[in-house]
Each structure stands twice: as C-alpha cells, then as structure tokens.
Scaffold this active site. Structure first.
Site, PDB file in Angstrom:
ATOM      1  N   CYS A   1       5.021 -12.801  20.651  1.00 15.67           N
ATOM      2  CA  CYS A   1       4.650 -12.394  19.292  1.00 15.67           C
ATOM      3  C   CYS A   1       4.947 -13.568  18.387  1.00 15.67           C
ATOM      4  O   CYS A   1       6.002 -14.203  18.506  1.00 15.67           O
ATOM      5  CB  CYS A   1       5.445 -11.169  18.854  1.00 15.67           C
ATOM      6  SG  CYS A   1       5.192 -10.732  17.106  1.00 15.67           S
TER       7      CYS A   1
ATOM      8  N   CYS B   1      -2.678 -14.285  16.859  1.00 17.03           N
ATOM      9  CA  CYS B   1      -2.050 -12.971  16.862  1.00 17.03           C
ATOM     10  C   CYS B   1      -2.150 -12.462  18.295  1.00 17.03           C
ATOM     11  O   CYS B   1      -3.246 -12.382  18.844  1.00 17.03           O
ATOM     12  CB  CYS B   1      -2.807 -12.052  15.897  1.00 17.03           C
ATOM     13  SG  CYS B   1      -2.338 -10.317  15.958  1.00 17.03           S
TER      14      CYS B   1
END
Length: 278
Positions: A196, A77
């Site tokens: 991302c 993440c």
C-alpha cells in the site's frame, strides 16, 4: 481505435494521498518529465470497495487524466492496480485510444521480489481490497512459482497515516499487532512487501517492531526504476511525454484540505486544484 497523440504529461493516479510516495520516487529518478497527480480523495478509501466500484472510479480518473493531455497513466494505487488495471487495459483502451497506456504498480514489485528474498518465503501487508484480490499472490506465483506468499490485511494503517497519527500509542498497537499476525503465519518469511502506498510513511515504526534481518520492501524506488525501463523500451511512448520538469496536482475533494495533508507526504508546499471526474 488508434489516434495520433499530442505529447503531454505523465499521469499519476491514486484514490488518495499514498500515490504521492510513488510520485516522489518517480520525480527523483525522472525529474525531466511533466506530471499530473490526481487524488480521488472525495471517494477514498478504495481499499474496502467492491471490484465494480473501484473499476468505475478508476476508469473515470484515467479518462480525466487523458482529457488533461496525459498519454501514459500510472495507477499509483495498489487497490486500483489490483481491481481495475486489467479491465481498463484489455477492454477500455482499445476503444478509447490504443496508443495510450495505463500501467499498474503490482507487477513491477512482483518482478523484483525474486532477487531479494533468500528463503523464498515472503509476506505482504495491504488494504483489505488488495489482499482479497490476491493480485500479488497471482503475479508473484506467475513469475516466481517457488516463492511462498503470506498475506495480511491491515485496515487501520491508512487511517493512521491520513490522520497524522504516526507517533501515537494507537499506531504502535496496530503495527505491532499486524506484524505479529503475518510473521506468525510462516517463520521463514525474510521479506515484507508494503503493498500500500501509504505504508512507507510508517516505515520507521514498522522497523521498530520488525525482527532483525527482515527486509522491508517499499514500492516507490522499484516503480520508478520500472517506469524508466519501460520508457527506454518503448520510445514511441516516451516521445509523447513532455519534458519541462513541471507537476500539477488535482483532487476531487477540497483543494485546501489536500494541500494540508499532502505536505505530510511531500514535505513541501504545493498548489492544488479541485476537479470533478464523475
């Protein structure tokens, strides 16, 4: 504090589903290992949350994966890597167990960019949290001081993916608009980092609106290669990773909801358990 380790699976953590794109690439390259994936879906997204909150949530997830037997955890993440990794590595691990490891996904991406960009002008798109942290800028400048970094936050891209809105006029609008915004900052940009883990699912749409010749860098492959390299360089960690080619999936939200949404990312059916990490 050092404690002897019992071999266990490799933990992969994300605030939601995006880390599944990283897990898939890791499994492709290193299928022999056991993995546990944990998505903190009940508290996602992390992208707009403060440093303190992201750190607290990430630490809870890391501890939960340690309790499940993991000795090595990948923060798959970007927001958690940007806002929590360093504090966990420096402040928490020495007290929890200095033999365990937590790795992020920003540095491996920063390392390879020097081999890819020819103009030495790059763009990064990510969540507001990742962009505001300037983690990519800091890491890239540390490793490649000659590279000019341009950043742009794309707050709508994650909702587009998680709501399976890839092929809607809304997706076209936001992707076209955000690409135009970042590319207008610097005409010399030749490489775009997708900062991302959700964004690889939009790659066809991104390519549709990107100018010819722009290199689009999806992290998964490079994270997998970096992990392989890390395990080769650290046999003391590698020997504590079990190898039965299994994967368990946990979510802090509804297991059935995770199962349904995960199929968008994995293109296969999986079994999921709900877990409480607070």
């Amino acid at each position: 504090m050092k404690k002897n380790l019992t071999p266990g699976p490799i933990g992969v953590f994300d605030s939601g589903y995006g880390g599944l794109t990283i897990l898939s690439e890791i499994q492709k390259l290193l299928p022999q290992y056991d993995y546990i994936y944990l998505g903190d879906n009940s508290r996602a997204p992390y992208g707009t949350r403060s440093f303190d909150v992201v750190y607290e949530f990430t630490k809870q997830a890391v501890l939960a994966l340690f309790e499940q037997g993991c000795n090595l955890v990948i923060l798959a993440c970007n927001t958690a890597s940007a806002k929590a990794l360093r504090t966990i590595q420096q402040n928490d691990l020495p007290n929890i167990n200095s033999n365990k490891r937590v790795l992020g996904i920003i540095r491996p991406t920063a390392e390879i960019i020097g081999d890819i960009s020819k103009t030495r002008h790059i763009g990064i798109v990510g969540t507001p949290g990742t962009i505001q942290s300037e983690s990519y800028l800091i890491e890239i400048n540390k490793l490649h001081p000659d590279i000019t970094v341009n950043s742009h936050a794309c707050p709508m891209w994650v909702p587009i993916v998680e709501n399976n809105e890839f092929n809607t006029p809304g997706a076209d609008y936001f992707i076209q608009k955000d690409l135009a915004s970042i590319l207008s900052k610097d005409e010399a940009i030749d490489t775009l980092i997708l900062g991302c883990t959700h964004y690889p699912l939009l790659i066809d749409k991104i390519k549709q609106y990107a100018p010819a010749g722009l290199q689009i860098l999806s992290q998964g492959k490079y994270i997998a290669e970096s992990l392989q390299n890390y395990l080769n360089r650290h046999p003391e960690i590698e020997k504590n990773c079990t190898k039965s080619n299994t994967t368990k999936y946990y979510t802090t939200e509804s297991a059935s909801k995770f199962k349904e949404s995960a199929s968008i990312f994995l293109n296969k059916e999986i079994e999921v358990e709900r877990i409480n990490i607070e």
